[in-house]
Design a protein around this motif. Structure first.
Motif, PDB file in Angstrom:
ATOM      1  N   PHE A  85     -15.265 -14.612   7.205  1.00  0.00           N
ATOM      2  CA  PHE A  85     -14.134 -14.934   6.321  1.00  0.00           C
ATOM      3  C   PHE A  85     -14.304 -14.191   5.005  1.00  0.00           C
ATOM      4  CE2 PHE A  85     -17.194 -18.494   6.305  1.00  0.00           C
ATOM      5  CZ  PHE A  85     -17.706 -18.361   5.030  1.00  0.00           C
ATOM      6  N   ASP A  86     -13.191 -14.028   4.296  1.00  0.00           N
ATOM      7  CA  ASP A  86     -13.185 -13.314   3.020  1.00  0.00           C
ATOM      8  C   ASP A  86     -13.067 -14.332   1.891  1.00  0.00           C
ATOM      9  OD1 ASP A  86     -12.841 -11.678   0.836  1.00  0.00           O
ATOM     10  OD2 ASP A  86     -11.386 -10.347   1.786  1.00  0.00           O
ATOM     11  N   LEU A  87     -14.222 -14.820   1.437  1.00  0.00           N
ATOM     12  CA  LEU A  87     -14.228 -15.852   0.398  1.00  0.00           C
ATOM     13  C   LEU A  87     -13.632 -15.331  -0.899  1.00  0.00           C
ATOM     14  CD1 LEU A  87     -14.980 -18.629  -0.639  1.00  0.00           C
ATOM     15  CD2 LEU A  87     -17.324 -17.819  -1.003  1.00  0.00           C
ATOM     16  N   LYS A  88     -13.944 -14.069  -1.248  1.00  0.00           N
ATOM     17  CA  LYS A  88     -13.431 -13.515  -2.495  1.00  0.00           C
ATOM     18  C   LYS A  88     -11.906 -13.515  -2.509  1.00  0.00           C
ATOM     19  CE  LYS A  88     -13.580  -9.052  -3.398  1.00  0.00           C
ATOM     20  NZ  LYS A  88     -14.064  -7.697  -3.779  1.00  0.00           N
ATOM     21  N   VAL A 110     -10.675 -17.011  -3.115  1.00  0.00           N
ATOM     22  CA  VAL A 110     -10.902 -17.393  -4.512  1.00  0.00           C
ATOM     23  C   VAL A 110      -9.865 -16.725  -5.410  1.00  0.00           C
ATOM     24  CG1 VAL A 110     -12.487 -17.140  -6.465  1.00  0.00           C
ATOM     25  CG2 VAL A 110     -13.344 -17.923  -4.256  1.00  0.00           C
ATOM     26  N   GLN A 111      -9.591 -15.446  -5.148  1.00  0.00           N
ATOM     27  CA  GLN A 111      -8.583 -14.729  -5.940  1.00  0.00           C
ATOM     28  C   GLN A 111      -7.201 -15.354  -5.777  1.00  0.00           C
ATOM     29  OE1 GLN A 111      -9.224 -10.738  -4.468  1.00  0.00           O
ATOM     30  NE2 GLN A 111     -10.558 -10.195  -6.183  1.00  0.00           N
ATOM     31  N   GLU A 112      -6.881 -15.792  -4.552  1.00  0.00           N
ATOM     32  CA  GLU A 112      -5.602 -16.460  -4.320  1.00  0.00           C
ATOM     33  C   GLU A 112      -5.544 -17.770  -5.108  1.00  0.00           C
ATOM     34  OE1 GLU A 112      -5.220 -16.940  -0.122  1.00  0.00           O
ATOM     35  OE2 GLU A 112      -4.907 -14.800   0.270  1.00  0.00           O
ATOM     36  N   GLY A 113      -6.656 -18.510  -5.122  1.00  0.00           N
ATOM     37  CA  GLY A 113      -6.713 -19.748  -5.884  1.00  0.00           C
ATOM     38  C   GLY A 113      -6.545 -19.507  -7.368  1.00  0.00           C
ATOM     39  N   MET A 114      -7.212 -18.468  -7.881  1.00  0.00           N
ATOM     40  CA  MET A 114      -7.094 -18.119  -9.295  1.00  0.00           C
ATOM     41  C   MET A 114      -5.676 -17.681  -9.635  1.00  0.00           C
ATOM     42  SD  MET A 114      -9.806 -18.504 -11.152  1.00  0.00           S
ATOM     43  CE  MET A 114      -9.756 -17.298 -12.469  1.00  0.00           C
ATOM     44  N   ALA A 115      -5.051 -16.934  -8.710  1.00  0.00           N
ATOM     45  CA  ALA A 115      -3.679 -16.487  -8.943  1.00  0.00           C
ATOM     46  C   ALA A 115      -2.737 -17.681  -9.053  1.00  0.00           C
ATOM     47  CB  ALA A 115      -3.233 -15.555  -7.813  1.00  0.00           C
ATOM     48  N   MET A 116      -2.927 -18.682  -8.190  1.00  0.00           N
ATOM     49  CA  MET A 116      -2.089 -19.871  -8.243  1.00  0.00           C
ATOM     50  C   MET A 116      -2.350 -20.659  -9.521  1.00  0.00           C
ATOM     51  SD  MET A 116      -0.341 -19.389  -5.608  1.00  0.00           S
ATOM     52  CE  MET A 116       0.653 -20.868  -5.660  1.00  0.00           C
ATOM     53  N   THR A 136       4.085 -25.328  -3.959  1.00  0.00           N
ATOM     54  CA  THR A 136       3.314 -26.423  -3.352  1.00  0.00           C
ATOM     55  C   THR A 136       2.791 -26.021  -1.985  1.00  0.00           C
ATOM     56  OG1 THR A 136       4.676 -28.031  -4.541  1.00  0.00           O
ATOM     57  CG2 THR A 136       3.370 -28.849  -2.687  1.00  0.00           C
ATOM     58  N   ARG A 137       3.639 -25.409  -1.180  1.00  0.00           N
ATOM     59  CA  ARG A 137       3.220 -24.975   0.159  1.00  0.00           C
ATOM     60  C   ARG A 137       2.067 -23.990   0.078  1.00  0.00           C
ATOM     61  NH1 ARG A 137       8.770 -24.809   0.571  1.00  0.00           N
ATOM     62  NH2 ARG A 137       8.838 -22.537   0.409  1.00  0.00           N
ATOM     63  N   THR A 138       2.174 -23.019  -0.846  1.00  0.00           N
ATOM     64  CA  THR A 138       1.124 -22.015  -0.976  1.00  0.00           C
ATOM     65  C   THR A 138      -0.184 -22.643  -1.454  1.00  0.00           C
ATOM     66  OG1 THR A 138       2.787 -20.345  -1.512  1.00  0.00           O
ATOM     67  CG2 THR A 138       0.512 -19.810  -2.046  1.00  0.00           C
ATOM     68  N   CYS A 139      -0.087 -23.565  -2.414  1.00  0.00           N
ATOM     69  CA  CYS A 139      -1.288 -24.248  -2.912  1.00  0.00           C
ATOM     70  C   CYS A 139      -1.991 -25.022  -1.802  1.00  0.00           C
ATOM     71  CB  CYS A 139      -0.929 -25.196  -4.051  1.00  0.00           C
ATOM     72  SG  CYS A 139      -0.748 -24.401  -5.661  1.00  0.00           S
ATOM     73  N   ALA A 143      -7.583 -23.641   3.265  1.00  0.00           N
ATOM     74  CA  ALA A 143      -8.441 -22.532   3.707  1.00  0.00           C
ATOM     75  C   ALA A 143      -9.759 -22.521   2.943  1.00  0.00           C
ATOM     76  CB  ALA A 143      -7.710 -21.206   3.524  1.00  0.00           C
ATOM     77  N   LEU A 144      -9.699 -22.729   1.627  1.00  0.00           N
ATOM     78  CA  LEU A 144     -10.922 -22.772   0.829  1.00  0.00           C
ATOM     79  C   LEU A 144     -11.805 -23.940   1.234  1.00  0.00           C
ATOM     80  CD1 LEU A 144      -9.707 -21.837  -2.771  1.00  0.00           C
ATOM     81  CD2 LEU A 144     -11.611 -20.767  -1.559  1.00  0.00           C
TER      82      LEU A 144
END
Length: 510
Positions: free
Chosen positions: A199-202, A205-211, A233-236, A242-243
């Motif tokens: 899996f691509d943790l980075k 994490v970047q997606e989480g930071m972007a949100m 909300t759906r994206t979060c 996934a995280l």
């Protein structure tokens, strides 16, 4: 397209809401409470339309007109913006406990485990206990020193790989190699291993930071939340799920290997697993017991803070050094005088490099770790400097504007000039407010020491081992220095340069 079954109730609700707000405003105006000055507002959205793509710059501009304690209405959320060191000291020191809590947002709730971690939890017994746990068990001076060999090894590997690039004269994506380096260091410290192939943790994490840094209308106009007009909300929920699955796999792997792998060094997860099911703070009965969710929340906070902040700071430091050959030469000369040109920099050398400290301090002044510190929330109504601030008001501290205040840093406040710190040593422990890249008060970053050691070591090593030349079509004067807004402010464009090796002989890297 919305159907009429949605549009009609929406219009009725909006009309009712405006009537209610008008009535409430008339009622409030009869009470003698003086609000800080601020720009006029629009119905429903307030001042949201004014923030623009780079809110830290917009808010700085507005503060020059309305003052360093400025009032905004962000949707339904009353907000105070702080833009001077004097105001910051008042809010973050004199009245710190009144502004020590965090507002809840959808991203912090759905991705960052709500109030279970350190960064976003509300002020109270639990937060105090988690902060104490992280400070003593994960971020103490002894722990920072314990992970020193990891930083050295990963940096050695990077230098060795760059030596091969030098032979062919390739242009290097400096932003990318720094990000990969910090990612490797953080994973080794926290997870006890390098990148995972499955899996691509980075990326997650970047997606989480972007949100976390993205604009979510429902955070400011709460009654729009159920409609999820932006799909936020759906994206979060998708990113959070996934995280969570990845962190669950990582923790399970540690539990299965703890009793088998005695050679592997102790990492952050090992430390947290050693106290699972124990009281977070034995001296505080209200602190609660640390469980699996606590561990995942703390780990996510550490990974996010460890990768993004150090990467961005190093990226800007190198950008400014490439733009200012005079400063680069002065820094290289200092390191060479202390270290010589026959070996690489060791962490023990850092305490002797005063000009390096000035370069890092100046970088953090111009490019604070977070341009707008993570927002705080007023716990009780209070009057400060004659202004009434009601409970639940959101407080935004514009660290970017404070670091560039010409009243403090004079007419060259926007220039990169490390010598301004010749007679001023920054310690970032909360007593100096002219530059607050790590925040201040109770909610300041607990990982200051770890972050500074990492940034100083990487910058020192890269400028000592290599000379750097910008690509042939770019000169120091026209290097693009635009930023992107988020929780941090990375470069809008990746930094590229051509390295050449400058030490007399290669060290044999293990």
């Amino acid at each position: 397209m919305f159907s009429t079954t949605i549009i009609i109730p929406f219009i009725l609700f909006t009309f009712t809401y405006l009537l209610f707000k008008f009535y409430l405003r008339e009622k409030q105006n009869t009470i003698n409470h003086k609000k800080p000055p601020g720009p006029p507002t629009l119905p429903i959205i307030g001042n949201l339309h004014m923030l623009g793509k780079l809110p830290h710059r917009t808010l700085q501009s507005l503060s020059k007109k309305y003052g360093s304690i400025m009032s905004l209405q962000l949707g339904q959320v009353p907000t105070i913006v702080i833009s001077s060191s004097k105001a910051a000291e008042s809010f973050l020191k004199t009245h710190d406990i009144n502004f020590a809590s965090r507002p809840k947002t959808q991203a912090s709730q759905l991705i960052f485990y709500g109030s279970k971690g350190l960064a976003f939890s509300e002020y109270g017994p639990y937060w105090r206990s988690v902060k104490k746990l992280c400070t003593l068990k994960l971020l103490s001076a002894s722990k920072v020193e314990m992970f020193g060999p990891i930083r050295k090894k990963e940096l050695d590997v990077l230098v060795k790989s760059l030596e091969k690039v030098v032979l062919v004269g390739e242009v290097v994506n400096v932003s990318e190699i720094v990000e990969n380096l910090i990612e490797d260091i953080v994973y080794k410290m926290i997870l006890g291993r390098g990148k995972y192939e499955q899996f691509d943790l980075k990326k997650l994490v970047q997606e989480g930071m972007a949100m976390l840094g993205a604009f979510n209308l429902a955070d400011y106009v709460s009654w729009l939340g159920p409609f999820d007009l932006q799909g936020f909300t759906r994206t979060c929920k998708k990113t959070g799920k996934a995280l969570d699955e990845v962190l669950e796999m990582i923790i399970t792997e540690h539990e299965q290997s703890t009793n088998v792998d005695k050679v592997r060094h102790e990492d952050f997860i090992d430390i947290l697993l050693s106290i699972v099911h124990q009281t977070v703070d034995p001296e505080n009965e209200q602190s609660g017991v640390i469980d699996r969710t606590n561990i995942k929340a703390i780990l996510l906070d550490m990974i996010v803070a460890g990768i993004d902040t150090a990467t961005t700071t190093i990226e800007w430091a190198l950008s400014e050094l490439f733009r200012h050959p005079r400063v680069m030469k002065k820094l290289q000369d200092e390191i060479q005088n202390e270290v010589g040109n026959k070996r690489m920099v060791e962490e023990n050398d850092l305490k002797k490099l005063n000009y390096l400290d000035m370069v890092v301090d100046e970088t953090l002044r111009l490019y604070p770790v977070g341009p707008l510190l993570l927002p705080r929330e007023c716990r009780e109504s209070i009057t400060i400097d004659g202004y009434f601030i009601k409970e639940k008001t959101r407080v935004i501290v514009n660290a970017w504007a404070i670091g560039r205040d010409s009243n403090i840093w004079l007419e060259n406040a926007d220039e990169f000039y490390p010598e301004r710190f010749s007679d001023k040593k920054m310690n970032y422990q909360g007593q100096q407010f002219e530059s607050i890249p790590f925040g201040s008060g109770r909610r300041r970053c607990p990982g200051i020491q770890l972050g500074l050691v990492t940034v100083r070591f990487v910058v020192a090593q890269l400028v000592h081992c290599f000379n750097w030349e910008l690509p042939h079509n770019i000169s120091p004067s026209n290097l693009n220095m635009e930023e992107k807004f988020g929780v941090t402010i990375p470069r809008a464009q990746h930094l590229h340069a051509i390295p050449s090796y400058r030490l007399e002989c290669d060290e044999k890297l293990e």
